[in-house]
Write a protein that holds these residues in place. Structure first.
Motif, PDB file in Angstrom:
ATOM      1  N   LEU A  54      -3.451   8.539  -4.215  1.00  0.00           N
ATOM      2  CA  LEU A  54      -3.902   8.198  -5.566  1.00  0.00           C
ATOM      3  C   LEU A  54      -3.485   9.285  -6.563  1.00  0.00           C
ATOM      4  CD1 LEU A  54      -7.343   6.699  -4.598  1.00  0.00           C
ATOM      5  CD2 LEU A  54      -5.610   5.524  -5.982  1.00  0.00           C
ATOM      6  N   LEU A  55      -3.630  10.540  -6.157  1.00  0.00           N
ATOM      7  CA  LEU A  55      -3.179  11.612  -7.052  1.00  0.00           C
ATOM      8  C   LEU A  55      -1.679  11.486  -7.295  1.00  0.00           C
ATOM      9  CD1 LEU A  55      -5.190  14.693  -5.667  1.00  0.00           C
ATOM     10  CD2 LEU A  55      -5.748  13.226  -7.625  1.00  0.00           C
ATOM     11  N   SER A  56      -0.936  11.201  -6.229  1.00  0.00           N
ATOM     12  CA  SER A  56       0.522  11.032  -6.365  1.00  0.00           C
ATOM     13  C   SER A  56       0.830   9.898  -7.335  1.00  0.00           C
ATOM     14  CB  SER A  56       1.156  10.727  -5.009  1.00  0.00           C
ATOM     15  OG  SER A  56       0.816  11.713  -4.075  1.00  0.00           O
ATOM     16  N   ALA A  57       0.100   8.789  -7.188  1.00  0.00           N
ATOM     17  CA  ALA A  57       0.344   7.624  -8.052  1.00  0.00           C
ATOM     18  C   ALA A  57       0.174   8.005  -9.519  1.00  0.00           C
ATOM     19  CB  ALA A  57      -0.608   6.493  -7.678  1.00  0.00           C
ATOM     20  N   TRP A  58      -0.890   8.740  -9.795  1.00  0.00           N
ATOM     21  CA  TRP A  58      -1.138   9.123 -11.191  1.00  0.00           C
ATOM     22  C   TRP A  58       0.000   9.990 -11.724  1.00  0.00           C
ATOM     23  CZ3 TRP A  58      -4.009   7.331 -14.921  1.00  0.00           C
ATOM     24  CH2 TRP A  58      -4.093   8.066 -16.108  1.00  0.00           C
ATOM     25  N   VAL A  59       0.450  10.917 -10.879  1.00  0.00           N
ATOM     26  CA  VAL A  59       1.548  11.799 -11.299  1.00  0.00           C
ATOM     27  C   VAL A  59       2.814  10.978 -11.571  1.00  0.00           C
ATOM     28  CG1 VAL A  59       3.088  13.646 -10.484  1.00  0.00           C
ATOM     29  CG2 VAL A  59       0.611  13.861 -10.189  1.00  0.00           C
ATOM     30  N   LEU A  60       2.985   9.880 -10.833  1.00  0.00           N
ATOM     31  CA  LEU A  60       4.157   9.026 -11.048  1.00  0.00           C
ATOM     32  C   LEU A  60       3.990   8.094 -12.256  1.00  0.00           C
ATOM     33  CD1 LEU A  60       5.005   7.996  -7.359  1.00  0.00           C
ATOM     34  CD2 LEU A  60       6.301   9.563  -8.824  1.00  0.00           C
ATOM     35  N   GLY A  61       2.856   8.137 -12.900  1.00  0.00           N
ATOM     36  CA  GLY A  61       2.658   7.320 -14.100  1.00  0.00           C
ATOM     37  C   GLY A  61       1.961   5.992 -13.853  1.00  0.00           C
ATOM     38  N   ILE A  62       1.410   5.831 -12.647  1.00  0.00           N
ATOM     39  CA  ILE A  62       0.730   4.574 -12.311  1.00  0.00           C
ATOM     40  C   ILE A  62      -0.728   4.666 -12.742  1.00  0.00           C
ATOM     41  CG2 ILE A  62       0.029   3.122 -10.352  1.00  0.00           C
ATOM     42  CD1 ILE A  62       2.690   4.333  -9.007  1.00  0.00           C
ATOM     43  N   LYS A  63      -1.176   3.672 -13.524  1.00  0.00           N
ATOM     44  CA  LYS A  63      -2.499   3.804 -14.129  1.00  0.00           C
ATOM     45  C   LYS A  63      -3.535   2.824 -13.615  1.00  0.00           C
ATOM     46  CE  LYS A  63      -1.200   6.134 -18.326  1.00  0.00           C
ATOM     47  NZ  LYS A  63       0.157   6.528 -17.960  1.00  0.00           N
ATOM     48  N   ASN A  64      -3.051   1.719 -13.007  1.00  0.00           N
ATOM     49  CA  ASN A  64      -3.987   0.712 -12.499  1.00  0.00           C
ATOM     50  C   ASN A  64      -4.000   0.755 -10.981  1.00  0.00           C
ATOM     51  OD1 ASN A  64      -4.091  -0.417 -15.218  1.00  0.00           O
ATOM     52  ND2 ASN A  64      -2.091  -1.290 -14.733  1.00  0.00           N
ATOM     53  N   VAL A  65      -5.189   0.619 -10.409  1.00  0.00           N
ATOM     54  CA  VAL A  65      -5.270   0.575  -8.955  1.00  0.00           C
ATOM     55  C   VAL A  65      -6.257  -0.518  -8.553  1.00  0.00           C
ATOM     56  CG1 VAL A  65      -6.886   2.515  -9.017  1.00  0.00           C
ATOM     57  CG2 VAL A  65      -5.820   1.918  -6.872  1.00  0.00           C
ATOM     58  N   LEU A  66      -5.932  -1.198  -7.461  1.00  0.00           N
ATOM     59  CA  LEU A  66      -6.799  -2.272  -6.971  1.00  0.00           C
ATOM     60  C   LEU A  66      -7.270  -1.900  -5.567  1.00  0.00           C
ATOM     61  CD1 LEU A  66      -7.591  -5.250  -7.957  1.00  0.00           C
ATOM     62  CD2 LEU A  66      -6.000  -5.982  -6.182  1.00  0.00           C
ATOM     63  N   SER A  67      -8.587  -1.846  -5.392  1.00  0.00           N
ATOM     64  CA  SER A  67      -9.162  -1.401  -4.122  1.00  0.00           C
ATOM     65  C   SER A  67      -9.418  -2.597  -3.194  1.00  0.00           C
ATOM     66  CB  SER A  67     -10.480  -0.680  -4.407  1.00  0.00           C
ATOM     67  OG  SER A  67     -11.144  -0.392  -3.206  1.00  0.00           O
ATOM     68  N   ILE A  68      -8.879  -2.513  -1.988  1.00  0.00           N
ATOM     69  CA  ILE A  68      -8.986  -3.625  -1.032  1.00  0.00           C
ATOM     70  C   ILE A  68      -9.302  -3.062   0.352  1.00  0.00           C
ATOM     71  CG2 ILE A  68      -7.723  -5.549   0.035  1.00  0.00           C
ATOM     72  CD1 ILE A  68      -5.950  -5.685  -2.331  1.00  0.00           C
ATOM     73  N   THR A  69     -10.172  -3.737   1.089  1.00  0.00           N
ATOM     74  CA  THR A  69     -10.448  -3.314   2.461  1.00  0.00           C
ATOM     75  C   THR A  69      -9.226  -3.553   3.348  1.00  0.00           C
ATOM     76  OG1 THR A  69     -12.807  -3.737   2.248  1.00  0.00           O
ATOM     77  CG2 THR A  69     -11.919  -3.717   4.476  1.00  0.00           C
ATOM     78  N   GLY A  70      -8.680  -4.750   3.280  1.00  0.00           N
ATOM     79  CA  GLY A  70      -7.463  -5.049   4.047  1.00  0.00           C
ATOM     80  C   GLY A  70      -7.728  -5.850   5.303  1.00  0.00           C
ATOM     81  N   ASP A  71      -6.797  -6.777   5.579  1.00  0.00           N
ATOM     82  CA  ASP A  71      -6.891  -7.600   6.791  1.00  0.00           C
ATOM     83  C   ASP A  71      -6.803  -6.727   8.031  1.00  0.00           C
ATOM     84  OD1 ASP A  71      -6.860  -9.875   5.229  1.00  0.00           O
ATOM     85  OD2 ASP A  71      -4.699 -10.181   5.425  1.00  0.00           O
ATOM     86  N   LEU A  72      -7.299  -7.253   9.135  1.00  0.00           N
ATOM     87  CA  LEU A  72      -7.179  -6.538  10.413  1.00  0.00           C
ATOM     88  C   LEU A  72      -5.719  -6.468  10.853  1.00  0.00           C
ATOM     89  CD1 LEU A  72     -10.205  -8.201  12.190  1.00  0.00           C
ATOM     90  CD2 LEU A  72      -9.910  -5.737  11.951  1.00  0.00           C
ATOM     91  N   PRO A  73      -5.331  -5.391  11.541  1.00  0.00           N
ATOM     92  CA  PRO A  73      -3.958  -5.308  12.045  1.00  0.00           C
ATOM     93  C   PRO A  73      -3.574  -6.506  12.921  1.00  0.00           C
ATOM     94  CG  PRO A  73      -5.129  -3.256  12.471  1.00  0.00           C
ATOM     95  CD  PRO A  73      -6.122  -4.210  11.886  1.00  0.00           C
ATOM     96  N   GLN A  74      -4.578  -7.057  13.606  1.00  0.00           N
ATOM     97  CA  GLN A  74      -4.315  -8.173  14.522  1.00  0.00           C
ATOM     98  C   GLN A  74      -3.731  -9.386  13.801  1.00  0.00           C
ATOM     99  OE1 GLN A  74      -6.953  -6.234  14.643  1.00  0.00           O
ATOM    100  NE2 GLN A  74      -7.418  -5.710  16.758  1.00  0.00           N
ATOM    101  N   LEU A  75      -3.864  -9.445  12.473  1.00  0.00           N
ATOM    102  CA  LEU A  75      -3.346 -10.598  11.741  1.00  0.00           C
ATOM    103  C   LEU A  75      -1.871 -10.421  11.367  1.00  0.00           C
ATOM    104  CD1 LEU A  75      -6.395 -11.147  11.615  1.00  0.00           C
ATOM    105  CD2 LEU A  75      -6.106 -11.826   9.241  1.00  0.00           C
ATOM    106  N   GLY A  76      -1.321  -9.240  11.605  1.00  0.00           N
ATOM    107  CA  GLY A  76       0.021  -8.972  11.116  1.00  0.00           C
ATOM    108  C   GLY A  76       1.068  -8.853  12.207  1.00  0.00           C
TER     109      GLY A  76
END
Ligand code: SF4
Ligand code: SF4
Lengths: 227, 291
Positions: free
Chosen positions: B89-111
């Motif tokens: 997240l710190l890296s993203a901000w330094v790169l100029g990224i301002k919006n972030v979307l927080s997600i838990t994420g699907d289980l690895p078993q689905l991929g």
């Protein structure tokens, strides 16, 4: 109680490749009740290995292979048979295999896979499971453990993956958070759902150093080997 | 105008998705960014979506930004622990990224790497709290930052649930997400304006901008597949029938999506178009929806 199941025979034969003689060790504890390494399975394994051309120098079933003192005393009358074998096939859980390998100066092959029961220990009989997280959250969750009931061990509530009450991992597995919801509702505690719970402290999920240094452990650390 | 200013000033916002592909070829990502930059307010950069390993969302968000399209950096909790998440997240901000979307994420078993170790050190709510902390100038353990970000953080919610428990759990968690710092919400795909209206009524008091998620249908088969396999997606039979009867599937899919957006628009603060490979048709959807 630790649950184990036998590995496929071809895996076991693969471990034994290049060897001619083997000693088989079984366990009268959990492996016996798991049906993976009790007296019956040891006899069956003996036959299978003999059919596959191995010489079985001897067998022994010991009460608890996870206890090194019992391993050592149990093998006392069998030292010659163990010495005559290229290796020992240990038919029990991973703890038992490690205990035998630490007690006997022989190659030890595991014959079983240890199944993760989600943290059960001792004389546990029911369906409740505990991961020994050291920060029990049951107060917020109606007495259903979010670490073990939820596949992702989520502390903040359900993910979006459930279908018809089942977890996204499998239609056979109840969504733990839906169970928690239904329990909280039944107990008129739905307000608990709005608690903001801290991320888990994984440091507490690990065994503390002092737990690894009790007198019991010290006894287990004896260097003496048999065979 | 940034996504944040747009939503804060009460204007109707449009977001879409740009999904990194598997491999190092970024041609399509760059093409889509160029095509969409003047048409939408921001694009979500998906993070190992459906647990399928691909190019990273952080670097793709940066590429899209370079092309003049504002990214929403999706951050999934499945693959990284709190040290890596905060650092990225710190890296993203330094790169100029301002919006972030927080997600838990699907289980690895689905991929496509079902053997992978699932992390879930944080979840969508605890990650939002971590982001809020970074914005306030400290990490999760209260250690002070030298230079701090100012993220505009968002979260997701499932509108349609198939059990009461699931519905109530979604709403309870949404309340927690807002309490934990979510400033905007994007929804799972919606196909019924009626059920969306009921949902919006339920969360009225939260007072947070909601972007209704839509997925244009490419075929009746796709709709049936989603009904079967995607939690929270419920395509009604009449839409499936329209897709079955359609001679020009593409034109019909686009029209149905545009019609739905028209019905959803008065109910919410924006629309989130998930085109799933149909990014090039997004401008037409927007146009037909009269946005
Ligand atoms: S919350 Fe922790 S201590 Fe309580 S039952 Fe679950 S794992 Fe065990
Ligand atoms: S579907 Fe339910 S049990 Fe499965 S990971 Fe999500 S919240 Fe946990």
């Amino acid at each position: 109680m630790i649950l184990s199941e036998q590995k496929p025979l071809e895996d076991i034969l693969g471990y034994l490749e290049g060897e001619k003689t083997v000693f088989i060790l079984g366990c009268n504890g959990c492996a016996q009740s798991s049906g993976s390494g009790g007296p019956v399975q040891v006899e069956e394994m003996k036959k299978k290995l003999e059919e596959a051309g191995f010489t079985v120098t001897g067998t022994k079933v010991i009460d608890f292979l996870c206890e090194k003192a019992l391993v050592k005393s149990g093998l006392r009358g069998k030292i010659d048979q163990v010495a005559a074998a290229d290796s020992i096939l240990v038919m029990t859980c991973g703890i038992g295999v490690q205990a035998v390998a630490a007690s006997v100066n022989k190659v030890c092959h595991p014959a079983c896979n240890t199944i993760n029961l989600g943290g059960s220990r001792g004389e546990w009989q029911g369906s409740e499971r505990c991961n020994e997280c050291g920060q029990c959250l049951l107060d917020y969750t109606g007495g259903i453990c979010p670490l073990t009931a939820c596949t992702k061990s989520l502390v903040s509530g359900a993910c979006g993956g459930a279908s018809e009450g089942k977890c996204e991992i499998s239609p056979d597995h109840d969504c733990g958070w839906e169970l928690i919801y239904n329990r909280l509702k039944a107990k008129n505690q739905l307000d608990k759902l709005s608690a903001l719970i801290d991320a888990l402290d994984h440091n507490k999920l690990m065994a503390r150093p002092e737990m690894l240094d009790t007198s019991r452990y010290a006894l287990e650390q004896s260097d003496q080997e048999v065979g | 105008m940034s996504l944040k200013s747009k939503l804060e000033s009460g204007k109707f916002a449009i977001t879409c998705e740009v999904g990194p592909l598997k491999g190092t070829d970024i041609t399509e990502v760059e093409e889509n960014a160029t095509l969409l930059r003047d048409k939408v307010d921001a694009a979500n950069i998906t993070d190992q979506q459906s647990s399928v390993m691909r190019l990273g969302s952080l670097i793709t968000a940066y590429i899209v930004l370079q092309k003049g399209l504002e990214p929403i950096y999706q951050c999934v909790c499945r693959d990284r622990n709190r040290i890596a998440l905060q650092s990225d997240l710190l890296s993203a901000w330094v790169l100029g990224i301002k919006n972030v979307l927080s997600i838990t994420g699907d289980l690895p078993q689905l991929g496509d790497h079902p053997e992978a170790k699932p992390v879930y050190d944080l979840d969508s709510v605890t990650l939002l709290r971590a982001i809020k902390g970074l914005n306030d100038g400290h990490d999760m353990n209260g250690n002070e930052l030298r230079g701090k970000p100012d993220f505009y953080a968002g979260a997701v919610v499932k509108v349609d649930s198939d059990t009461d428990a699931s519905m109530e759990l979604q709403i309870a968690k949404l309340e927690k997400k807002v309490a934990a710092g979510a400033k905007f919400i994007q929804t799972q795909a919606v196909y019924s304006a009626d059920s969306f209206a009921r949902f919006m009524k339920r969360i009225e008091k939260l007072n947070v901008p909601v972007l209704a998620g839509v997925i244009p249908l490419k075929s009746a088969g796709m709709a049936k597949y989603m009904n079967r396999s995607v939690s929270g997606v419920m395509v009604p039979d009449d839409l499936i029938q329209k897709m079955t009867d359609a001679e020009d599937k593409k034109a019909t899919g686009i029209k149905l999506c545009a019609d739905l957006i028209k019905q959803l628009k008065p109910l919410c603060q924006g629309v989130h178009i998930m085109a799933i490979g149909w990014e090039k048709n997004v401008p037409q959807i927007i146009q037909e929806a009269g946005l």
